[in-house]
Design an enzyme around this catalytic site. Structure first.
Site, PDB file in Angstrom:
ATOM      1  N   GLY A  44      36.430  55.912  73.140  1.00  0.00           N
ATOM      2  CA  GLY A  44      37.486  56.920  73.051  1.00  0.00           C
ATOM      3  C   GLY A  44      38.404  56.797  74.250  1.00  0.00           C
ATOM      4  N   GLN A  49      44.524  59.688  80.259  1.00  0.00           N
ATOM      5  CA  GLN A  49      43.845  58.568  80.929  1.00  0.00           C
ATOM      6  C   GLN A  49      44.751  57.359  81.111  1.00  0.00           C
ATOM      7  OE1 GLN A  49      40.169  58.778  78.242  1.00  0.00           O
ATOM      8  NE2 GLN A  49      39.354  58.044  80.167  1.00  0.00           N
ATOM      9  N   CYS A  86      32.604  57.259  81.359  1.00  0.00           N
ATOM     10  CA  CYS A  86      34.024  57.579  81.171  1.00  0.00           C
ATOM     11  C   CYS A  86      34.847  56.417  81.723  1.00  0.00           C
ATOM     12  CB  CYS A  86      34.372  58.867  81.908  1.00  0.00           C
ATOM     13  SG  CYS A  86      36.125  59.289  81.801  1.00  0.00           S
ATOM     14  N   LEU A  87      35.832  55.965  80.965  1.00  0.00           N
ATOM     15  CA  LEU A  87      36.664  54.842  81.414  1.00  0.00           C
ATOM     16  C   LEU A  87      37.429  55.183  82.692  1.00  0.00           C
ATOM     17  CD1 LEU A  87      38.078  53.561  77.994  1.00  0.00           C
ATOM     18  CD2 LEU A  87      36.183  52.633  79.332  1.00  0.00           C
ATOM     19  N   HIS A 128      34.088  65.021  74.760  1.00  0.00           N
ATOM     20  CA  HIS A 128      34.530  64.305  75.959  1.00  0.00           C
ATOM     21  C   HIS A 128      36.051  64.133  75.968  1.00  0.00           C
ATOM     22  CE1 HIS A 128      33.782  61.044  79.102  1.00  0.00           C
ATOM     23  NE2 HIS A 128      35.053  60.859  78.793  1.00  0.00           N
ATOM     24  N   GLU A 129      36.612  63.685  74.845  1.00  0.00           N
ATOM     25  CA  GLU A 129      38.054  63.427  74.812  1.00  0.00           C
ATOM     26  C   GLU A 129      38.863  64.733  74.870  1.00  0.00           C
ATOM     27  OE1 GLU A 129      38.801  60.518  75.475  1.00  0.00           O
ATOM     28  OE2 GLU A 129      36.850  59.689  74.968  1.00  0.00           O
ATOM     29  N   HIS A 132      39.173  65.852  78.300  1.00  0.00           N
ATOM     30  CA  HIS A 132      40.248  65.152  79.012  1.00  0.00           C
ATOM     31  C   HIS A 132      41.597  65.846  78.810  1.00  0.00           C
ATOM     32  CE1 HIS A 132      38.641  61.602  80.918  1.00  0.00           C
ATOM     33  NE2 HIS A 132      38.039  61.182  79.831  1.00  0.00           N
TER      34      HIS A 132
HETATM   35 NI    NI Z   1      36.545  59.813  79.657  1.00  0.00          NI
END
Ligand code: NI
Length: 176
Positions: A44, A49, A86-87, A128-129, A132
């Site tokens: 995701g 991000q 998480c990226l 999670h998204e 964000h």
């Molecule tokens: Ni993340």
């Protein structure tokens, strides 16, 4: 390929604004975000991000790519602790509690009503998204002592100052 913003970048701590233009530019951006997400790789990627303060995310948990704009979590049930990454906090994994089941409503890339729901990884990805989009990161979901340890660990790796500054987690602002 878009640059993925990492921990300490203020854009990750801002609430995203609703998507209002469902145009070619949005479609191009979604394509670029998917490409960036697959390359990372991740399941995701939320617009903040990649430095875009708009309320949408792309995803693919293995069943093909998708996008949800202006999402709201409308239903959750259960709770499940599992390692999560998480990226924007690359290289770190934390045990995070998430609902077992999540239903999110929003609109698709054309602006038409869209609903996503699922358990397990799908539920975790949605939570999670959408976090964000509210300026929240996975470490905000940790218990106080765990969060403190996590921050210490993260600080040893990431450099603060210059481009970004460490913004403390906001307590009691659970949007889900
Ligand atoms: Ni993340």
């Amino acid at each position: 390929m878009l640059r993925i913003r990492t921990f300490g970048d203020p854009v990750l701590r801002q609430a995203a604004r609703p998507v209002t233009d469902f145009d070619d530019a949005l479609e191009r951006l979604v394509d670029e975000m998917l490409e960036t997400m697959y390359d990372a790789p991740g399941v995701g990627l939320a617009a903040p991000q990649v430095g875009i303060e708009k309320a949408f995310f792309v995803y693919d948990i293995g069943d093909g790519p998708g996008v949800l704009c202006n999402p709201q979590i409308v239903e959750t049930s259960g709770a499940h602790r599992r390692e999560e990454g998480c990226l924007s906090v690359p290289g770190f994994w934390f045990e995070v509690e998430r609902p077992e089941w999540v239903v999110a409503r929003g609109v698709d890339i054309k602006g038409d009503p869209s609903e996503l729901s699922g358990e397990g990884l799908m539920a975790r990805m949605l939570a999670h998204e959408i976090d964000h989009l509210n300026g929240e990161l996975l470490i905000d979901r940790l218990e106080k002592a765990e969060r403190k340890a996590a921050l210490k660990e993260i600080r040893q790796v990431f450099e603060f100052g210059g481009g970004g500054s460490l913004i403390p987690p906001r307590h009691g602002e659970r949007k889900a």
